[in-house]
Structures are given as C-alpha cells and as structure tokens.
Design an enzyme around this catalytic site. Structure first.
Site, PDB file in Angstrom:
ATOM      1  N   THR A 177      -2.972  -3.760  -2.582  1.00 27.08           N
ATOM      2  CA  THR A 177      -4.083  -2.813  -2.295  1.00 27.08           C
ATOM      3  C   THR A 177      -4.817  -3.961  -1.795  1.00 27.08           C
ATOM      4  OG1 THR A 177      -3.889  -0.675  -3.464  1.00 27.08           O
ATOM      5  CG2 THR A 177      -6.101  -1.713  -3.121  1.00 27.08           C
ATOM      6  N   GLY A 207      -3.844   7.700  -5.068  1.00 24.55           N
ATOM      7  CA  GLY A 207      -3.856   6.642  -6.096  1.00 24.55           C
ATOM      8  C   GLY A 207      -5.336   6.704  -6.758  1.00 24.55           C
ATOM      9  N   ASP A 208      -5.646   5.567  -7.230  1.00 25.62           N
ATOM     10  CA  ASP A 208      -7.068   5.189  -7.924  1.00 25.62           C
ATOM     11  C   ASP A 208      -7.715   4.735  -6.907  1.00 25.62           C
ATOM     12  OD1 ASP A 208      -5.362   2.958  -7.643  1.00 25.62           O
ATOM     13  OD2 ASP A 208      -6.768   1.921  -9.035  1.00 25.62           O
ATOM     14  N   GLY A 229      -3.525  -1.985  -8.483  1.00 27.80           N
ATOM     15  CA  GLY A 229      -2.454  -1.869  -9.601  1.00 27.80           C
ATOM     16  C   GLY A 229      -2.039  -0.592  -9.664  1.00 27.80           C
ATOM     17  N   GLY A 231      -1.924   2.906  -9.967  1.00 25.49           N
ATOM     18  CA  GLY A 231      -3.054   3.477  -9.599  1.00 25.49           C
ATOM     19  C   GLY A 231      -3.176   4.855 -10.745  1.00 25.49           C
TER      20      GLY A 231
HETATM   21  N1  ASP Z   1      -3.752   0.977  -6.888  1.00 26.99           N
HETATM   22  C1  ASP Z   1      -2.985   1.242  -5.616  1.00 26.99           C
HETATM   23  C2  ASP Z   1      -2.621   2.668  -5.703  1.00 26.99           C
HETATM   24  O1  ASP Z   1      -2.181   3.295  -6.924  1.00 26.99           O
HETATM   25  C3  ASP Z   1      -1.849   0.461  -5.648  1.00 26.99           C
HETATM   26  C4  ASP Z   1      -2.121  -1.064  -5.867  1.00 26.99           C
HETATM   27  O2  ASP Z   1      -3.234  -1.428  -5.711  1.00 26.99           O
HETATM   28  O3  ASP Z   1      -1.146  -1.703  -5.961  1.00 26.99           O
HETATM   29  O4  ASP Z   1      -2.394   3.304  -4.850  1.00 26.99           O
END
Ligand code: ASP
Length: 309
Positions: A177, A207-208, A229, A231
């Site tokens: 991300t 996601g988050d 991370g 999410g």
């Molecule tokens: N946070 C992102 C998601 O879950 C993915 C990532 O940051 O690696 O979509």
C-alpha cells in the site's frame, strides 16, 4: 499557528525478505521512496499545504510500479484490479475515499475529488465510476495498472492455495500500500493512502485504507496516520483512531501511542505498520514485521529512506 514542516511516507510493510533483495532492487526502492518524498517536500518547504504535499507524494508512488497502488496494483482472484484510496485533512476532518475502483490513473485524485466536490465521504461501485468520469479525472486502460511481477505473484498465490502448501513467508509480495502524512508551515496535518489491496483478494473486498479511523486519519489536535498491513486486522482494531484516542484521552505522545497500537494489532495477527505525524512536527514510523518501505523528512528538512529494521 505556525508549524514545523515534516513528512513521512510508506510503500508497504511485511516480511520483506533480504535474501530476495538484490543490491540493484534495493537501490531502486530507495530511489523511488526518495523521489516520492521529494515531491511532497518541495511543496511543504515552499509554504504549501500538507494536503497538497500528501497528494503529490501518493501520486508519485502510484506512478511507480514497485509499489502496490495505481501502476503496480495487485490482482484479485478474478485477475482484475480493485483499488482503494483515501485522503483526510486535519483542519476540519474533511475526508474523501473511493473503494474498489479501476479506471482513474491516480485513485488518490478520485478520493480528493470526493472530498472536495461531494457531500459524501466514500464512493464505490458504479456510482464511483460515473463520478470519476464526470470529475474529469484522467482514465487509463485496466492493463496499465498491472505488471508481470504482480501477475506472477497472483499465479504463485493461487497455486499455493490449490496445493495446500504453507506460506513462503514473503508477505510483502502479496500486499503493500502507499501512504503519506505531513505537517505544514501553517501547523496543519493531513494523511493520504492508496492501495491495490491484497493479492488474490476476493472481488469486492475492501481493506482498511479507505476506512477512516482504520487505515487513514487526520486531526490537527492529535495525529495524521496512514497505515499498511493486513487490512482486516487494522479495521478490527480501528488502528488510526485508537492512536488518536490514546493521544486525546490518555495524553500519550505520538510515538508512545503509535508504537503501542502497532504492537497490539500485531498481537491479534495483523502484520504491518504505519507512518504518523502530529501538528508539533513529531514523526513516528512503527511496524511490527521485518520491514516497511519508508521515507521521512525530519525537522531540519533532511530526507531519510529505509526498508529493514
Ligand atoms: N492494508 C492494505 C489492505 O489490506 C494492504 C497493505 O497495506 O499491505 O488492503
């Protein structure tokens, strides 16, 4: 109020394996991180706003295929791209987000347009598509987002699932991300996050990143946060808002609050990290995994880039 311009960005976090990193690859990552930071730094040092700085930084990262956002976004199980992006201003908590879109070249500009030109906070699906067209955003063919490396990562993940074998531990290949936070000379802060999500995610999964209070947050009273991370865990912990709450209600410093919450999300299984600033010019970059692609400008204006611990 006057502020001390500082900024930070991330390009994803996870179990980034040193053994898969060649010196050339590593140098290219550092160069990409530096160039993106510089895009926002120029704006901040010439008196521009934190909002413009995080927008410029995230655009630079979306354009760089090394990172999972815009060009270089990961694939869903349908071999499509569904991108999420969000932006927030600490002045008044104005914010805008898009979820699951594929079309605008720079999803962060779609999020900003939602913030600046609609009465809403988040758009998704057909309506988001129509809105992005009407807003006059540059669109590209879906093929522009993909890369051979991302497709190989999808195929490897699908093969792994089909064979029932365990994970090879290289999470960084599966997600990522990009995000940025900044404090400007006016003492205002802002955050922006953009992502392709996670490799081999179900179509429709969000996601988050576009969820305010989870992967993205900005409030001048406390902090600006952009997370990266797994999410689902970041949403379940309301990670960004939890940091805000610790600062506002428990009087914790940015560093204390950010570190504690990143540790807690790790304890429930959420690998990742985040970049954070406050309106007093403090910067924090905690992560609970092996590495996080990151860069920051300190209070003296100097640029730093890092990948591993
Ligand atoms: N946070 C992102 C998601 O879950 C993915 C990532 O940051 O690696 O979509």
């Amino acid at each position: 109020m006057t502020g001390i311009p500082v900024s930070a960005l991330h390009g994803g976090a996870g179990t980034i394996r040193r053994d898969l990193m060649t010196p050339e690859k590593e140098a290219a990552y550092h160069a990409g991180l530096r160039a993106a930071l510089e895009a926002g730094r120029k704006i901040l040092l010439s008196g521009g706003t934190a909002l413009d700085a995080v927008t410029a930084t995230v655009i630079a990262l979306e354009e760089d295929p090394q990172f999972n956002a815009g060009h270089g976004a990961v694939y869903t199980t349908d071999r499509t791209h569904e991108m999420d992006a969000a932006i927030m201003s600490g002045i008044d908590r104005a914010c805008g987000a898009v979820a699951g879109i594929c079309g605008p070249r720079n999803p962060i500009l779609a999020a900003r347009a939602v913030m600046e030109t609609t009465d809403h906070v988040m758009l998704s699906g057909e309506g988001a598509k129509r809105f992005c067209r009407a807003a006059g955003l540059e669109h590209v063919d879906p093929a522009w987002f993909g890369t051979a490396e991302r497709l190989a990562a999808l195929d490897a993940e699908m093969a792994r699932r089909a064979s029932g074998t365990g994970d090879d531990g290289d999470e960084a290949r599966k997600h990522g991300t990009v995000g940025a936070v900044a404090c400007d000379v006016h003492g205002h802060i802002a955050a922006a996050t953009s992502t392709g999500g996670m490799t081999a995610k179900m179509p429709g999964r969000v996601g988050d990143s576009p969820v305010f209070g989870a992967g993205t947050w900005a409030d001048d009273r406390t902090c600006a946060i952009s997370a990266t991370g797994h999410g689902e865990f970041f949403i379940r912990m309301a990670v960004a808002h939890e940091i805000d709450a610790r600062m506002r209600l428990a009087g914790q410093s940015l560093a204390e609050a950010a570190e504690a919450v990143v540790t807690e999300v790790g304890e429930i299984g959420g690998s990742g990290g985040l970049v954070a600033v406050d309106a007093r010019g403090n910067v924090a970059l905690p992560f609970n995994c092996r590495g996080m692609y990151r860069a920051w400008m300190d209070r003296s204006g100097e640029i730093h880039t890092a990948i591993f611990r």
